[in-house]
Design an enzyme around this catalytic site. Structure first.
Site, PDB file in Angstrom:
ATOM      1  CG  HIS A   1       1.281   4.304   3.412  1.00  0.00           C
ATOM      2  ND1 HIS A   1       0.097   5.020   3.417  1.00  0.00           N
ATOM      3  CD2 HIS A   1       1.937   4.665   4.535  1.00  0.00           C
ATOM      4  CE1 HIS A   1       0.054   5.793   4.486  1.00  0.00           C
ATOM      5  NE2 HIS A   1       1.152   5.596   5.185  1.00  0.00           N
ATOM      6  CB  SER A   2      -2.884   0.333  -0.522  1.00  0.00           C
ATOM      7  OG  SER A   2      -2.066   0.166  -1.664  1.00  0.00           O
TER       8      SER A   2
ATOM      9  CD  GLU B   1       0.949   2.563   7.182  1.00  0.00           C
ATOM     10  OE1 GLU B   1       2.144   2.847   7.350  1.00  0.00           O
ATOM     11  OE2 GLU B   1       0.033   3.313   7.552  1.00  0.00           O
TER      12      GLU B   1
ATOM     13  CG  HIS C   1       6.362   6.961   5.758  1.00  0.00           C
ATOM     14  ND1 HIS C   1       6.319   5.917   6.638  1.00  0.00           N
ATOM     15  CD2 HIS C   1       5.092   7.421   5.666  1.00  0.00           C
ATOM     16  CE1 HIS C   1       5.071   5.748   7.053  1.00  0.00           C
ATOM     17  NE2 HIS C   1       4.300   6.639   6.492  1.00  0.00           N
TER      18      HIS C   1
ATOM     19  CG  ASP D   1      -1.189   7.387  12.617  1.00  0.00           C
ATOM     20  OD1 ASP D   1      -0.750   6.293  12.207  1.00  0.00           O
ATOM     21  OD2 ASP D   1      -0.638   8.479  12.359  1.00  0.00           O
TER      22      ASP D   1
ATOM     23  CD  GLN E   1       1.347   3.194  12.711  1.00  0.00           C
ATOM     24  OE1 GLN E   1       2.183   2.515  13.298  1.00  0.00           O
ATOM     25  NE2 GLN E   1       0.883   4.342  13.197  1.00  0.00           N
TER      26      GLN E   1
END
Ligand SMILES: *[C@@H]1O[C@H](CO)[C@@H](O)[C@H](O)[C@H]1NC(C)=O
Ligand SMILES: *[C@@H]1O[C@H](CO)[C@@H](O)[C@H](O)[C@H]1NC(C)=O
Ligand SMILES: *[C@@H]1O[C@H](CO)[C@@H](O)[C@H](O)[C@H]1NC(C)=O
Ligand SMILES: *[C@@H]1O[C@H](CO)[C@@H](O)[C@H](O)[C@H]1NC(C)=O
Ligand SMILES: *[C@@H]1O[C@H](CO)[C@@H](O)[C@H](O)[C@H]1NC(C)=O
Length: 326
Positions: free
Chosen positions: A165-166, A291, A90, A225, A264
């Protein structure tokens, strides 16, 4: 200066801060008209500074992992700040989600929007070249939020992979129900499998009839994930349908569209005990992330779609969230 900015249309409200270009709340009605805030987050700005969950954040310069915190462009090797074991995640220790953005424009009215911008400097967290970055959050129709991201390298080619990225819980961020009961559809029939450090092996693996297969809507039921390789068709507006998420308890539905190749899917599997907004204490699977982005570690995988943006080119990433009830 760090502020909180609201975009409001009817009873639909989105709050954004220029700290990390972060979404801090999204308020939408449920099937009975009751309003809830459906994204996880913190009270005020302070807790975002040392946060490790990336709640609501705009992640960059390169979202997701870069193996060994290194890559080479045209023979020039670059080393990044490792912040996930040997890997970089990130954008590094102080990526785009951990800096103050400039508010370029905030416009109210029928379709309110805010544009934030950032100048990322040559060598920041190890990345090559100066980069101008823009993100616009816009209420572009009733209960519809669009996110438009652009980045322009000024003097060196650089990888760019931004991500929103919420964490969403359609039954409300302080719901006692987790997202494991949400019903999700993801328009993808392949994933990019990963090794034990969550770096892609390079394979593009079919998932039909496996537990990863959400081509037909199914309850989430377990943790994920992983990057999905989207196979939905790009429409005339350059967008593809990414996912539809439904919550039977509230009746809320979220549809996500994007122009990106991957998404993602992350189920917030490690949130236990995180103290959130209004006294909420989040638990594991308290929210899910979708994402949209390019494939993880693409800069080290020639077989993945290229993420290097050259001087004179513009990186463009669009997302549209449509909220409704059933
Ligand atoms: C963030 O962490 C640092 C180092 O532990 C600490 O000094 C600082 O007070 C923290 N900031 C906030 C806003 O919690
Ligand atoms: C690498 O160098 C070649 C030759 O100069 C050039 O055509 C190409 O665009 C460069 N690639 C990048 C990513 O800058
Ligand atoms: C948007 O909401 C307003 C206020 O509720 C309503 O009058 C209008 O018809 C809605 N527009 C659409 C396209 O649904
Ligand atoms: C998936 O399962 C369905 C129903 O059992 C079956 O008809 C189909 O052939 C399977 N597809 C693959 C690719 O295994
Ligand atoms: C959040 O949920 C907990 C547990 O259900 C409850 O005790 C608390 O009052 C809720 N907080 C708010 C602000 O609704």
């Amino acid at each position: 200066m760090v502020g909180i900015y609201e975009l409001k249309k009817g009873d639909f409200s989105v709050k954004v801060t220029n700290w990390g270009a972060t979404i801090i709340s999204v308020i939408v009605p449920d099937a009975r008209g009751n309003l809830d805030d459906i994204v996880l987050g913190y009270d005020g700005i302070g807790p975002y500074i040392n946060d490790t969950t990336y709640f609501g954040a705009l992640v960059g310069r390169v979202a997701n992992r870069i193996s060994g915190s290194r890559f080479t462009i045209n023979g020039t090797a670059y080393r990044l700040y490792p912040n996930d074991g040997r890997n970089s995640i990130h954008g590094g220790h102080r990526g785009f989600s951990k800096v103050i953005w400039t508010v370029k424009e905030k416009v109210d009215g029928e379709y309110p929007y805010i544009t934030l911008c950032l100048h990322s400097f040559d060598g920041e967290q190890g990345f090559p070249g100066d980069l101008d970055v823009f993100v616009t959050y816009r209420v572009e129709a009733n209960y519809t939020l669009s996110v438009s991201m652009q980045a322009m390298p000024l003097n060196k080619p650089t990888p760019v992979n931004l991500a929103q990225h919420s964490y969403w819980n359609l039954n409300g961020h302080n719901s006692t129900t987790t997202i494991l009961s949400h019903i999700i559809q993801i328009f993808a029939s392949h994933i990019t499998p990963v090794d034990e450090t969550l770096i892609p092996t390079g394979e593009i693996a079919p998932i039909t009839n496996t537990s990863f297969d959400f081509l037909q809507p199914k309850p989430v039921t377990r943790g994920y994930d992983i990057n999905y390789v989207l196979d939905s068709v790009i429409d005339a507006k350059g967008m593809r349908k990414v996912s539809v998420v439904e919550d039977d308890i509230s009746g809320r539905v979220m549809e996500l569209w994007s122009n990106q190749a991957g998404v993602q899917f992350y189920t917030g599997s490690f949130l236990e005990g995180v103290k959130g907004k209004n006294g909420a204490v989040y638990g594991n699977y308290g929210g899910l992330c979708l994402e949209t982005q390019g494939f993880p570690d693409a800069v080290n995988h020639a077989e993945f779609p290229d993420q290097v943006v050259r001087v004179g080119e513009v990186y463009e990433h669009y997302m549209v969230y449509k909220f409704s009830v059933k």
